[in-house]
Motif scaffolding. Structure first.
Motif, PDB file in Angstrom:
ATOM      1  N   ILE A  32       0.824  -1.107   0.017  1.00 62.68           N
ATOM      2  CA  ILE A  32       0.100   0.127   0.016  1.00 62.68           C
ATOM      3  C   ILE A  32       0.806   1.188  -0.020  1.00 62.68           C
ATOM      4  N   THR A  33       1.887   1.185   0.936  1.00 52.61           N
ATOM      5  CA  THR A  33       2.893   2.332   0.883  1.00 52.61           C
ATOM      6  C   THR A  33       3.628   2.524  -0.494  1.00 52.61           C
ATOM      7  N   LEU A  34       3.909   1.721  -1.164  1.00 56.05           N
ATOM      8  CA  LEU A  34       4.852   1.805  -2.114  1.00 56.05           C
ATOM      9  C   LEU A  34       3.826   2.411  -3.369  1.00 56.05           C
ATOM     10  N   PHE A  35       2.729   1.628  -3.534  1.00 54.66           N
ATOM     11  CA  PHE A  35       1.397   2.268  -4.283  1.00 54.66           C
ATOM     12  C   PHE A  35       1.234   3.580  -4.136  1.00 54.66           C
ATOM     13  N   SER A  36       1.168   3.974  -2.911  1.00 57.34           N
ATOM     14  CA  SER A  36       0.598   5.329  -2.608  1.00 57.34           C
ATOM     15  C   SER A  36       1.909   6.386  -3.033  1.00 57.34           C
ATOM     16  N   TYR A  37       3.125   5.785  -2.895  1.00 60.02           N
ATOM     17  CA  TYR A  37       4.301   6.597  -3.268  1.00 60.02           C
ATOM     18  C   TYR A  37       4.181   6.914  -4.735  1.00 60.02           C
TER      19      TYR A  37
ATOM     20  N   ILE D 613      14.970   5.206  -6.486  1.00 61.77           N
ATOM     21  CA  ILE D 613      13.518   5.224  -5.755  1.00 61.77           C
ATOM     22  C   ILE D 613      13.101   3.713  -6.766  1.00 61.77           C
ATOM     23  N   ALA D 614      13.194   3.414  -7.851  1.00 63.00           N
ATOM     24  CA  ALA D 614      12.713   2.456  -8.513  1.00 63.00           C
ATOM     25  C   ALA D 614      13.604   1.009  -7.743  1.00 63.00           C
ATOM     26  N   LEU D 615      14.709   1.013  -7.670  1.00 61.90           N
ATOM     27  CA  LEU D 615      15.712   0.066  -7.267  1.00 61.90           C
ATOM     28  C   LEU D 615      15.097  -0.344  -5.771  1.00 61.90           C
ATOM     29  N   LEU D 616      15.009   0.536  -4.873  1.00 60.08           N
ATOM     30  CA  LEU D 616      14.548   0.283  -3.696  1.00 60.08           C
ATOM     31  C   LEU D 616      13.243  -0.234  -3.537  1.00 60.08           C
ATOM     32  N   THR D 627      11.194  -8.747   7.874  1.00 58.73           N
ATOM     33  CA  THR D 627      10.381  -7.678   8.097  1.00 58.73           C
ATOM     34  C   THR D 627      10.785  -6.117   8.417  1.00 58.73           C
ATOM     35  N   LEU D 628      12.026  -6.268   9.148  1.00 59.68           N
ATOM     36  CA  LEU D 628      12.593  -5.137   9.549  1.00 59.68           C
ATOM     37  C   LEU D 628      13.429  -4.340   8.398  1.00 59.68           C
ATOM     38  N   TYR D 629      14.140  -5.566   7.602  1.00 63.19           N
ATOM     39  CA  TYR D 629      15.004  -4.956   6.533  1.00 63.19           C
ATOM     40  C   TYR D 629      13.919  -4.347   5.424  1.00 63.19           C
ATOM     41  N   ALA D 630      12.870  -5.096   5.280  1.00 62.29           N
ATOM     42  CA  ALA D 630      11.831  -4.470   4.430  1.00 62.29           C
ATOM     43  C   ALA D 630      11.369  -3.116   4.694  1.00 62.29           C
ATOM     44  N   LEU D 631      11.164  -2.841   6.135  1.00 58.92           N
ATOM     45  CA  LEU D 631      10.907  -1.803   6.533  1.00 58.92           C
ATOM     46  C   LEU D 631      11.641  -0.442   6.430  1.00 58.92           C
ATOM     47  N   VAL D 632      13.113  -0.815   6.424  1.00 57.30           N
ATOM     48  CA  VAL D 632      14.170   0.049   6.337  1.00 57.30           C
ATOM     49  C   VAL D 632      14.294   0.474   4.867  1.00 57.30           C
ATOM     50  N   MET D 633      14.152  -0.481   3.986  1.00 52.29           N
ATOM     51  CA  MET D 633      14.074  -0.413   2.529  1.00 52.29           C
ATOM     52  C   MET D 633      13.070   0.558   2.228  1.00 52.29           C
ATOM     53  N   LEU D 634      11.762   0.607   2.738  1.00 56.56           N
ATOM     54  CA  LEU D 634      10.748   1.253   2.461  1.00 56.56           C
ATOM     55  C   LEU D 634      10.924   2.680   2.950  1.00 56.56           C
ATOM     56  N   SER D 635      11.459   2.833   4.330  1.00 62.56           N
ATOM     57  CA  SER D 635      11.885   3.962   4.661  1.00 62.56           C
ATOM     58  C   SER D 635      12.698   4.958   3.749  1.00 62.56           C
ATOM     59  N   THR D 636      13.753   4.098   3.584  1.00 61.04           N
ATOM     60  CA  THR D 636      14.879   4.853   2.358  1.00 61.04           C
ATOM     61  C   THR D 636      13.963   5.151   1.384  1.00 61.04           C
ATOM     62  N   CYS D 637      13.074   4.119   0.748  1.00 61.21           N
ATOM     63  CA  CYS D 637      12.378   4.694  -0.568  1.00 61.21           C
ATOM     64  C   CYS D 637      11.559   5.895  -0.099  1.00 61.21           C
ATOM     65  N   VAL D 641      11.721   9.444  -1.791  1.00 61.38           N
ATOM     66  CA  VAL D 641      10.676  10.136  -2.568  1.00 61.38           C
ATOM     67  C   VAL D 641      10.533  11.635  -2.014  1.00 61.38           C
ATOM     68  N   THR D 642      10.682  11.811  -0.789  1.00 56.32           N
ATOM     69  CA  THR D 642      10.788  13.188  -0.232  1.00 56.32           C
ATOM     70  C   THR D 642      11.885  14.061  -0.927  1.00 56.32           C
ATOM     71  N   LEU D 643      13.047  13.369  -1.278  1.00 53.45           N
ATOM     72  CA  LEU D 643      14.086  14.137  -2.220  1.00 53.45           C
ATOM     73  C   LEU D 643      13.330  14.719  -3.468  1.00 53.45           C
ATOM     74  N   ALA D 644      12.647  13.399  -4.018  1.00 51.28           N
ATOM     75  CA  ALA D 644      12.183  13.946  -5.327  1.00 51.28           C
ATOM     76  C   ALA D 644      11.076  15.138  -5.135  1.00 51.28           C
ATOM     77  N   PHE D 645      10.253  15.136  -4.136  1.00 54.71           N
ATOM     78  CA  PHE D 645       9.377  16.112  -3.843  1.00 54.71           C
ATOM     79  C   PHE D 645      10.173  17.526  -3.778  1.00 54.71           C
ATOM     80  N   VAL D 646      11.235  17.503  -3.186  1.00 56.28           N
ATOM     81  CA  VAL D 646      12.138  18.648  -3.099  1.00 56.28           C
ATOM     82  C   VAL D 646      12.749  19.436  -4.465  1.00 56.28           C
ATOM     83  N   ARG D 647      13.070  18.088  -5.276  1.00 60.53           N
ATOM     84  CA  ARG D 647      13.605  18.296  -6.462  1.00 60.53           C
ATOM     85  C   ARG D 647      12.584  19.035  -7.363  1.00 60.53           C
TER      86      ARG D 647
END
Ligand code: NA
Ligand code: NA
Lengths: 105, 164, 91, 933, 128, 547
Positions: A32-37, D613-616, D627-637, D641-647
């Motif tokens: 969901i999160t990725l999709f919303s991104y 972004i795509a790779l992450l 679980t946790l690794y995926a969460l870390v990846m997601l956070s990084t992604c 995305v935040t940086l993309a908004f900035v850009r």
């Protein structure tokens, strides 16, 4: 720029959908999160890409389209609400069924 | 009266300073607003959420300590940069224990922060009774010297500042 | 001069970002990945500040500030999870 | 108007019965009698004033747009049927009064019978085809209730449902036929349709119309192969059987054929189909009647057979056959109703309807015996009774027809066979019950005796009619029959004579032959039974029907189960597939995805960022099991995305993304504590392939569409207005924020409501939530014993005032710089949540005493009330006002109602966020026990 | 903007970036978790510090207005980075990350005893 | 401009806000707020409908920002109709909610108000994004309401429902984004204007967005193949909630009509191909699937859920015809089916009550197989009834049984049975109730080419509905379960539920009796709806309001 941006959206979306279709709760939430991104970037792109022109009125002549940004903001908030709901509901389901399978089996 | 308005004067002062920095502008209006916020926020957090009352004994000691720390950080950064870029096999990492004398919460926190902020040392653990600090060192030459350095250069001034 | 320094700076920061990311991917332990995540946050702050200089815009200050103020909370939460599991405990 | 009353009176009586059913059950009985009598009186008075071939019409608008009027019509055909409905209705009412004497359910029976009477009158009097369909289905429905009158009996429920299903299906077919007729004729008015006979038959839709009408008629009139519901309907109380299943409802199908006869007849299709159905039903029904053990079953199959006879008559290609059909319709109604009533009396007095047990009742109930015998003979077609006359006409017409060419003889032959069977089962009824043997065997009620006096009255009246019609047909029903035939035939009546004696002719010979054959058959019945029972029971259509329904149910279950798998991934896959295929089809028409518009060339840093972004995101997929690794990846992604908004010039989005990201991470970390640490991939390979295909297709499509839109030149829409008016119109530099709090503040208000609902929902879900706490952490390692590290606790407290300050800053500056109430509220929330993380719930809540839920509600109210303020100034909701306040020394301060609105938003968001997150890690039970102490 | 100031800005930028990179390199190549944990402090302190100083100087000169608010960024980082580092170290200890063999001394471990409270809550089927 | 236009949104908003803000112990006040706010919607919406019936399209520019820039609410005949329908349904549901129902979870009353706010907002929205936001509100409130009462089945189905709609909402955003990207506007009338003049090279993108949007609405309406979640989701909701949900699928239909007419130009517009190639066949598939489902299951709630699908299929089929005739028929059927299914759901609560003992695990009875196993043959070994046929009555019924039967209120009562009958007749589309009229209208409105498919589908599905409902009805009302021999006792609060149900059915009868004038209004509604210029005039060219 557009092509790269669109590609990023595409991959984000694909990853999101793939995870959404998972059988367990956590990947679904990640999906969901990725999709919303993907959708947030997509919406941003619908105002066309612009660099270095934040829609904050100063002396500039050109500004990025503020409307999609406002839409994304709203979408993010709603998405947060929905994600929170989903997470807690998933926990509730976990508590009842003892499994994190989305179908409870 | 002033005491009534600003139950935590140091906090209020810091908040005022931060406010002025945030607004990036020192106009009378901002000062007034900052003062108001400094008061209001310290009231808001005052009951229980804020720390033990701080009594700054010697403000100039604080400035000196800050100077020391900044210099140490820059120097240590350079040293560690070389270590990092050099062959890593020669590094002599170690966990060391630093006995503590100070008990004041903020002093302790500050000490841990300083140790951690300066490159090459890292506070890994504070013992439950708050008497010992476990520090990881990237390249330890002399344990006793380092412990002494931490105690004299950082802990002692902190104890002086926070009057404990 | 700045016209060169800024891109160079951005490139260096970008490289740092990539190296950090490499650690995030390589791990091997979860704390390793968390360190990398934490560092990425800091690298991003630097990137944004430099980008602000490049655009001569102060509009990015709030973003960098917010990253500094809030970024660590995620690290705290994740590390606390590794230690205690439950990050919000009763007492 | 009298016509309308004719239909309405029974319904009014229903209401009366329903209202008096508890206090004065007797009143219901009288209301029913009165309704029938009143109806009869009305009908008679209307009819008397009319010419023989006259038509009386009445209409009121109902839905003119649909062509559905409340239009009624009384003509000869309608009169005959209406008379049957009312007259036999009245007799049945009298009969029922004794049949269910003293029962609590008598009012219910009256109500339903009256309802049925009204519906049936509606059917025969409708001048609008849609209205006819309505009443038609109403009769099915009421018959369902009547058959299921004793619902505790399984066979009653089964029979009721079977009848409803079959006749209901017929009604739907009739609806289709009527709609088609309306389409062909341009109106649902019966008169108009009857006037368009030629057009209907020329229309290519004619076969469909014909078959649908016949289907409807055959289901209602229990024609083969839909006959089987009728015997099962015998679980109904006998008055119901007498009324519905002999005299009226089953005659509705006959009525329908008669009503549409002028429009539909004249084609080969009509004659062949109708006569064939009639022929089969006639003979088959007669045969089945003979082998029944149940008295009512015998009568039911006999009814089927006679209805088949009538249908066959309609299907014969002579005009006179139609007259005969109508004549026999009347006769059958009269003698069959009396027979049913007689059967009911026998059942009532002996406690059984089993032909195997009943015998020799003549001695116990001689009067009933006499009545039943006369009626049976009428059924058998014995001379001097009405049944004889119509049977003679029938034989005559079977000879006159010319349908089968060389096989024309087949129809009269089968007619004789059926007549013989009819004689046989009539004999079986009379002889078997009243005469055979001296004493009845083991009756439930012994000794049987005559029923109450007035219970026999209806039977007597009907038997008298049988006799009267049989003796003086022309004087009794001659005019009525002629008039009915005139309308059924569309205005032409062939010459015929209704008299007892036509001389010795072939039909008479056929009659005689059938009598003799029938008598012989009855004499040798035991052999015949043995022969038939074994054969016919296998052909039991009702069991076939049940099996069909069961198979349908099972099949439907299997099909539905294929889709309704209760599997979310499957549901989502269906949905996403639909979302890809259907809109994707539209994209095929896109000449080129690539428009000409380009914003800016890409630079390496951005390219790398987008690539990351795509790779992450792929990385998240790859490591989702961890679980946790995926969460870390997601956070990084998310960070990227935040940086993309900035850009891409969206600082407000970046700010929001950062703050939401933090809260989301807190939420997810709280959640994964309870989730299994290692998430094995459990999807089978095919599912994974499916998911991958959908994912790739979905990604490609979204990317493609994004590319297509982005490479098209931007449209000057509403954005320039916002950019131009933000500052002058709303006093803000940050256009995005101005949009959120002013231009489109309403969206924000609703969006905050969404958030508040989420908070409420989460709070409700957390209540009583008990989750298993894992014993070990990731990697199976034990948890740490240190719950709140000192450094964290101190720094969290240190950060709180500073963070609040930053929040105030972000809030106040939001109108002009990136920021705003929502972001500010998330900052505050995170600072507060950090206290929870650092020091625990109890510590924190002993110091922060805020009811977060109430805060959320108050915030919402504040925001809404701010919007309401404008109303006082005659402005629309949410109209903002702003002004600059000049204060000496301090300078200019900008004040805006939008800010107050934003403050409300902030309260709501803080309240909600903390509602959601702050107690997620705490087991409700622990919390409650603490609260108590 | 004078060349000198521009040069100073450039140097600050490059120094800041360089230290950030060094931190990243450290993170990438140092052999064990605790050693790698030293990397981010460089990014935090001199890295962000340098970049922010460049920004302060640049905007102050560029806008002709003392722009000091960027200083809040490193200020907050200085406050928060030690928490992160401390918590990370504790997490590393709890997770028993591999410690380089060259390391002298071992970190103390604080394991929770087999916790009855946690086990007690284990009642997955109950939802009352 | 009249502020009454915004009342249907503000009343529930303030009520909800106040209920949330009030302390939990102020139960009476909360209940009073809920009642007053819900009932207040009736006169307000009726007044609005009276105004809309004049044919004027009213608009309300929020924040005094004129269209297309600001958000405007618009009120036309259709919107007014939906508001009235919602108010009526909500009032009946309110009546049908016992305090025990409300106590089964938390914040029930606030959630109901938020739901009403979302519904009313969706019916008034003149702005596509505003519509999205209101959709989200009504959805999230519906998730929460669905979960009300807890228990395994609710939670699991709630999770599915939530996630389906979550993804659906994402697609909504995609469509919205594309539409903004190619028109630069969000106001529906304005967007329609701009789409009408779109260049051919971009048109497929508009069609893409339009089709996506329609599918999203189709998801809310539960069109095949996005309908599989619905029966179970509705089944697990408590009666009043499920009854309120009767309007939920209709919101999807409403949005389809609104967007197709106003944004995409109706017949001959952007969505022609979609409507004919896709919506039509999906609608037929929905009808067939719904009918099969109704046949396959036995519980009343599930059956009703599948009947909802049947009606949705018919509605979408009518929608795809894009004519005044078809849409007016559609609207008539929509009203009818909403009221009837609402009544059935309320009845299901009393006829098939959940065991009250454990509220959380209520309804979690294990079900063999994935569909409910059914059969009334399995359920009842018949217990003696006081009213046996005389032939057997005298023998079989012992006086003792009679006495026992008279001691407690026998359940279901005659009135429950009568109500079931009426609701079932209406839902199955049997004469003489409005369901039949509505179906007949739709069938009559279908052009011959479509009738060939639609008529068999509708008629056969109607038959299957009859089979299903009669089976369910006989099982619930006629056959006493063997397990607890003797008459069952009415579950708590049955009486008021029956009253609520009776009110809904009174509505059905009203709709039947006054079908003429109503159809007249609906013809005007459909005609107005398809007259896009009128909206453009009323909303975009309206004289400037405020300052
Ligand atoms: Na350090
Ligand atoms: Na004929």
């Amino acid at each position: 720029m557009e092509a790269a941006f669109a590609t990023a959206i595409a991959v984000l979306c694909a990853s999101g959908i793939y995870l959404l279709l998972s059988a367990r709760v956590l990947p679904v939430i990640l999906g969901i999160t990725l999709f919303s991104y993907a959708i947030n970037l997509f919406l941003l792109g619908m105002g066309r890409l612009s660099v270095g022109q934040p829609p904050v009125i100063a002396n500039g002549a050109h500004y990025a389209d503020p409307v999609p940004q406002a839409l994304v903001l709203t979408a993010i908030v709603i998405g947060f609400a929905m994600t929170a709901f989903t997470v807690v509901l998933a926990l509730r389901a976990l508590a009842i069924d003892g499994t994190d399978h989305v179908d409870g089996a | 009266m002033l005491k009534r308005l600003f139950p935590h004067p140091w906090l209020s002062l810091v908040l005022l300073l931060c406010w002025l920095l945030l607004m990036n502008d020192v106009s009378p209006g901002n000062v007034l607003l900052g003062a108001f916020l400094g008061s209001a926020i310290s009231f808001a957090v005052g009951e229980g959420l804020w720390l033990q009352p701080v009594r700054f004994g010697k403000p100039w000691r604080l400035a000196r300590l800050a100077g020391h720390v900044l210099i140490d950080i820059v120097v240590a950064n350079a040293e560690v940069a070389l270590l990092v870029l050099g062959p890593t096999r020669r590094l002599r990492p170690a966990f060391i224990e630093v006995p503590l004398d100070s008990t004041h919460e903020i002093a302790l926190t500050a000490l841990i922060s300083i140790v951690s902020l300066s490159p090459g040392t890292l506070c890994a653990e504070l013992s439950d009774d708050r008497t010992r600090l476990v520090v990881h060192v990237l390249d330890l030459a002399d344990e006793a010297a380092l412990v002494a350095l931490i105690k004299t250069r950082y802990e002692a001034p902190l104890m002086e500042i926070f009057a404990c | 001069m700045l016209a060169i320094a800024i891109p160079v700076s951005l490139a260096i920061l970008g490289l740092a970002f990539l190296l950090t990311l490499a650690r995030l991917v390589r791990g091997p332990s979860l704390p390793d990945r968390l360190v990398a995540l934490d560092t990425l946050n800091i690298n991003a702050i630097a990137l944004i500040v430099v980008y602000g200089i490049r655009l001569r815009s102060t509009l990015f200050f709030e973003i960098a500030l917010l990253m500094a103020v809030m970024g660590f909370v995620a690290t705290v939460a994740l590390t606390k999870y590794l230690q205690r599991g439950d990050i919000i405990e009763l007492n | 108007m009298a016509l309308a009353w004719l239909v309405v009176i029974p319904f009014v009586a229903v209401a009366l019965v329903a209202f008096t059913r508890h206090r004065a059950p007797a009143a219901g009985t009288w209301a029913a009698f009165a309704a029938a009598l009143l109806g009869l009186g009305l009908l008679a008075s209307e009819r008397i004033g009319m010419p023989t071939f006259g038509v009386l019409q009445w209409r009121a608008d109902w839905i003119p747009e649909l062509g559905l009027d409340f239009a009624l019509r009384l003509d000869g055909l309608a009169f005959m049927f209406a008379l049957l409905v009312l007259a036999i209705g009245l007799l049945v009412f009298i009969y029922a009064r004794y049949y269910l004497a003293g029962s609590e359910s008598l009012p219910r029976l009256y109500a339903l019978l009256l309802l049925f009477m009204g519906a049936m009158l509606g059917v025969v009097l409708s001048n609008n085809l849609l209205l006819l369909v309505s009443f038609w289905e109403l009769t099915s429905l009421v018959s369902f209730l009547l058959i299921g009158f004793w619902p505790s009996r399984p066979e009653a429920r089964r029979g009721a449902r079977m009848a409803l299903t079959i006749t209901g299906a017929g009604g739907l077919a009739l609806l289709a036929a009527v709609l088609l007729l309306g389409r062909v004729c341009g109106s649902y008015d019966l008169g108009v349709v009857l006037a368009h006979a030629g057009e209907v038959q020329r229309n290519p839709l004619y076969p469909a119309i014909l078959l649908l009408v016949l289907f409807a008629a055959c289901t209602k009139s229990a024609q083969f192969p839909f006959h089987f519901w009728l015997p099962h309907a015998m679980s109904a109380p006998t008055p119901v059987s007498a009324y519905l299943h002999s005299a009226t409802m089953v005659k509705a199908g006959i009525f329908l054929i008669a009503r549409f006869y002028p429009v539909l007849e004249g084609t080969d299709l009509f004659f062949y189909v109708t006569s064939l159905i009639g022929l089969v039903t006639l003979t088959g029904g007669a045969g089945m009647a003979l082998v029944q053990r149940d008295l009512k079953g015998l009568l039911a199959y006999s009814t089927i057979s006679h209805l088949g006879l009538i249908v066959l008559l309609f299907g014969l290609d002579t005009q006179l056959s139609t007259v005969a059909a109508l004549f026999h319709t009347f006769n059958h109604a009269v003698f069959k109703a009396s027979l049913f009533m007689a059967a009911g009396i026998i059942d009532h007095e002996t406690g059984t309807r089993d032909l195997g047990r009943l015998r020799g009742l003549r001695r116990y109930m001689p009067h009933t015996c006499a009545l039943a015998s006369v009626a049976s003979l009428a059924m058998a077609g014995v001379p001097l009774l009405n049944g004889f006359l119509s049977k003679e006409m029938f034989f005559g017409e079977t000879l006159a027809q010319d349908l089968l060419g060389d096989f024309n003889w087949l129809i009269p032959a089968l007619a004789v066979v059926a007549a013989a069977l009819s004689v046989a089962y009539s004999l079986r009824f009379v002889w078997g019950v009243f005469f055979d043997g001296a004493t009845p065997r083991d009756l439930p009620h012994y000794p049987p005796h005559e029923p109450p006096r007035f219970m026999k009255l209806p039977v007597e009246i009907l038997v008298v009619i049988c006799l009267l019609v049989g003796l003086a047909p022309q004087h009794t029903i001659g005019r009525m029959l002629e008039s009915a035939a005139w309308f059924a035939l569309g205005g032409v009546v062939p010459a015929y004579s209704l008299s007892i004696w036509h001389g010795v002719n072939v039909p008479l010979v056929m009659s005689a032959a059938s009598m003799i054959a029938g008598a012989l058959l009855f004499f040798f019945r035991r052999d015949a039974f043995r022969h038939h029972r074994s054969r016919l029971s296998e052909m039991n259509a009702s069991e076939g029907f049940d099996r069909l329904v069961q198979r349908l149910e099972k099949g439907a279950g299997a099909i539905v189960r294929m889709f309704e798998t209760r599997s979310l991934p499957a549901y989502l896959a269906w949905m996403i597939a639909a979302m890809l295929i259907v809109p994707g089809a539209a994209l095929l028409a896109l000449a080129s995805f690539d428009g000409a518009y380009r914003s800016a060339p890409i630079d390496p840093v951005t390219l790398i960022g987008l690539a990351l972004i795509a790779l992450l995101s792929i990385g998240v997929v790859a490591v989702r099991a961890n679980t946790l690794y995926a969460l870390v990846m997601l956070s990084t992604c998310g960070l990227l995305v935040t940086l993309a908004f900035v850009r891409f010039s969206a600082p407000d989005l970046a700010l929001t993304q950062i703050s939401v990201e933090v809260v989301t991470v807190l939420l997810l970390v709280l959640a994964i504590y309870f989730l299994p640490v290692v998430q094995r991939t459990i999807e089978p390979l095919p599912a994974r392939v499916r998911n991958a295909v959908l994912a790739i297709a979905g990604g490609a499509m979204l990317g493609g569409v994004a590319y297509a839109v982005m490479t098209r030149a931007p449209v000057a829409g509403i954005a320039p207005f916002f950019l131009a008016n933000a500052l002058p119109g709303s006093g803000g530099h940050n256009v995005v924020n101005v949009i959120l709090v002013d231009f489109r503040g309403f969206d924000t208000l609703v969006e905050v409501s969404v958030l508040v609902v989420a908070g409420l929902a989460v709070k409700a879900l957390l209540r009583g939530l008990r989750l298993k706490a894992p014993d070990t952490g990731p990697g199976g390692l034990p948890w740490s014993s240190q719950s709140h590290p000192l450094l964290l606790a101190i720094l969290a407290r240190l950060m709180l005032p500073l963070t609040i300050l930053v929040a105030v800053f972000v809030f106040l500056r939001g109108h002009n710089l990136p920021g705003g109430g929502f972001i500010a509220s998330l900052i505050v929330s995170v600072a507060l949540l950090l206290q929870y993380v650092a020091s625990g719930v109890l510590w924190t809540e002993s110091r922060i005493r805020i009811n977060y839920r109430a805060l959320a509600g108050l915030g919402l109210l504040v925001a809404a009330t701010t919007g309401l303020g404008a109303l006082a100034f005659g402005q629309p909701f949410l109209t903002s006002a702003f002004g600059h306040l000049h204060i000496p020394l301090i300078g200019e301060i900008e004040l805006s109602t939008a800010m107050l609105f934003d403050l409300g938003v902030m309260g709501a968001v803080v309240g909600t966020t903390l509602t959601i997150v702050s107690h997620l890690g705490v087991r409700d039970k622990d919390m409650q026990s603490v609260e108590k102490s | 903007m004078s060349t000198v100031i521009e040069a100073i800005v450039c140097i600050l930028l490059l120094v800041g970036s360089a230290f950030t990179l060094i931190g990243a390199i450290g993170l990438a190549r140092l052999p064990d978790f605790f050693m790698r944990l030293h990397g981010p402090t460089k990014s935090t302190t001199l890295g962000v510090g340098g970049v922010v100083l460049a920004s302060v100087l640049y905007f102050t000169v560029h806008n002709e207005y003392a722009s000091l608010h960027e200083l809040l960024i490193p200020a907050f980082l200085f406050l928060t980075a030690p928490i992160s580092a401390h918590m990370l170290a504790k997490a590393g200890i709890q997770q028993r990350v591999k410690v380089s063999e060259a390391t002298r001394g071992r970190p103390p471990v604080h394991d929770e005893p087999a916790n009855p409270a946690r086990a007690q809550a284990a009642n997955p089927k109950s939802d009352a | 401009m009249t502020h009454a236009l915004i009342l249907p949104i503000l009343i529930p908003l303030f009520a909800a806000g106040a209920i949330v803000a009030l302390p939990l112990r102020a139960k009476r006040l909360q209940r009073a707020l809920n009642v007053v706010a819900t009932l207040a919607l009736l006169p307000v919406s009726l007044a609005l409908a009276a105004g809309a019936a004049q044919g004027e399209i009213a608009s309300y520019a929020l924040g005094a920002w004129r269209a297309p820039f600001g958000i405007v609410l618009q009120l036309d005949r259709l919107g007014a109709l939906m508001l009235v329908l919602t108010a009526v349904l909500a009032s009946c549901c309110l009546l049908g909610t016992t305090s025990a129902d409300a106590r089964r979870g938390r914040y029930f009353r606030a959630l109901v108000q938020f739901e009403l706010m979302g519904l009313n907002g969706a019916f008034l929205a003149g702005d596509l994004f505003n519509l999205f936001v209101f959709f989200e509100l009504l959805l999230i409130a519906s998730y929460a309401l669905l979960l009300h009462g807890g228990g395994q089945r609710r939670v699991r189905n709630g999770l599915h429902y939530l996630l389906m709609n979550l993804v659906g909402s994402s697609f909504f955003l995609i469509a919205l984004g594309v539409l903004y990207g190619i028109t630069g506007t969000l106001n529906m009338a304005d967007m329609g204007e701009r789409l009408a003049h779109l260049d051919a090279a971009t048109l497929p993108l508009a069609q893409y967005a339009g089709a996506t949007l329609m599918l999203v609405f189709g998801l809310k309406a539960a069109v095949f193949p996005m309908s599989f979640w619905l029966p179970q989701a509705y089944r697990s909701a408590i009666g009043p909630v499920a009854a309120l949900f009767a309007i939920m699928t209709k919101v999807g239909i409403y949005a389809m009509l609104r967007c197709d007419a106003l944004v995409f130009g109706g017949a001959g517009g952007v969505l022609d191909a979609f409507m004919h190639d896709w919506a039509w066949w999906l609608a037929i598939a929905t009808i067939v699937y719904g009918a099969l489902g109704a046949l396959a299951v036995s519980s009343l709630k599930t059956t009703t859920g599948f009947l909802v699908l049947v009606s949705v299929g018919l509605l979408i089929a009518a929608a795809s015809m894009q004519t005044v005739l078809a849409w007016s028929a559609l609207l008539y059927y929509l009203i009818s089916t909403t009221l009837c299914t609402g009544a059935l759901f309320l009845l299901a609560d009393t006829l098939e009550p959940e065991p009250l003992a454990s509220t959380h695990n209520a309804g979690d009875t294990p079900e063999p197989g994935s569909l409910e196993s059914l059969d009334d043959a399995a359920a009842p070994a018949i217990t003696p009834d006081a009213d046996l046929e005389p032939a057997t009555a005298r023998v079989n019924v012992a006086p003792a049984t009679k006495a026992a039967a008279g001691a407690s209120t026998p359940w279901p009562t005659n009135s429950a049975a009568a109500l079931y009958l009426a609701a079932a007749v209406g839902a199955a589309g049997l004469p003489p109730l409005s369901g039949f009229l509505g179906k007949a209208m739709v069938l009559a409105a279908a052009p011959l080419s479509q009738a060939v498919v639609l008529w068999p589908a509708v008629l056969i599905s109607g038959l299957l509905s009859i089979v299903a409902l009669s089976r369910t009805g006989t099982r619930l009302l006629w056959a006493m379960p063997a397990a607890n021999a003797g008459p069952r006792v009415a579950p708590h609060g049955s009486r008021i539920k029956l009253a609520a149900c009776a009110l809904l059915l009174a509505g059905v009868i009203g709709v039947t009796v006054f079908a003429g004038p109503l159809k007249h209004y609906l013809d005007a509604t459909a005609a107005q709806l398809l007259d896009r210029d009128a909206y453009v005039q009323a909303i975009l060219r309206a004289p400037a309001q405020g300052s």
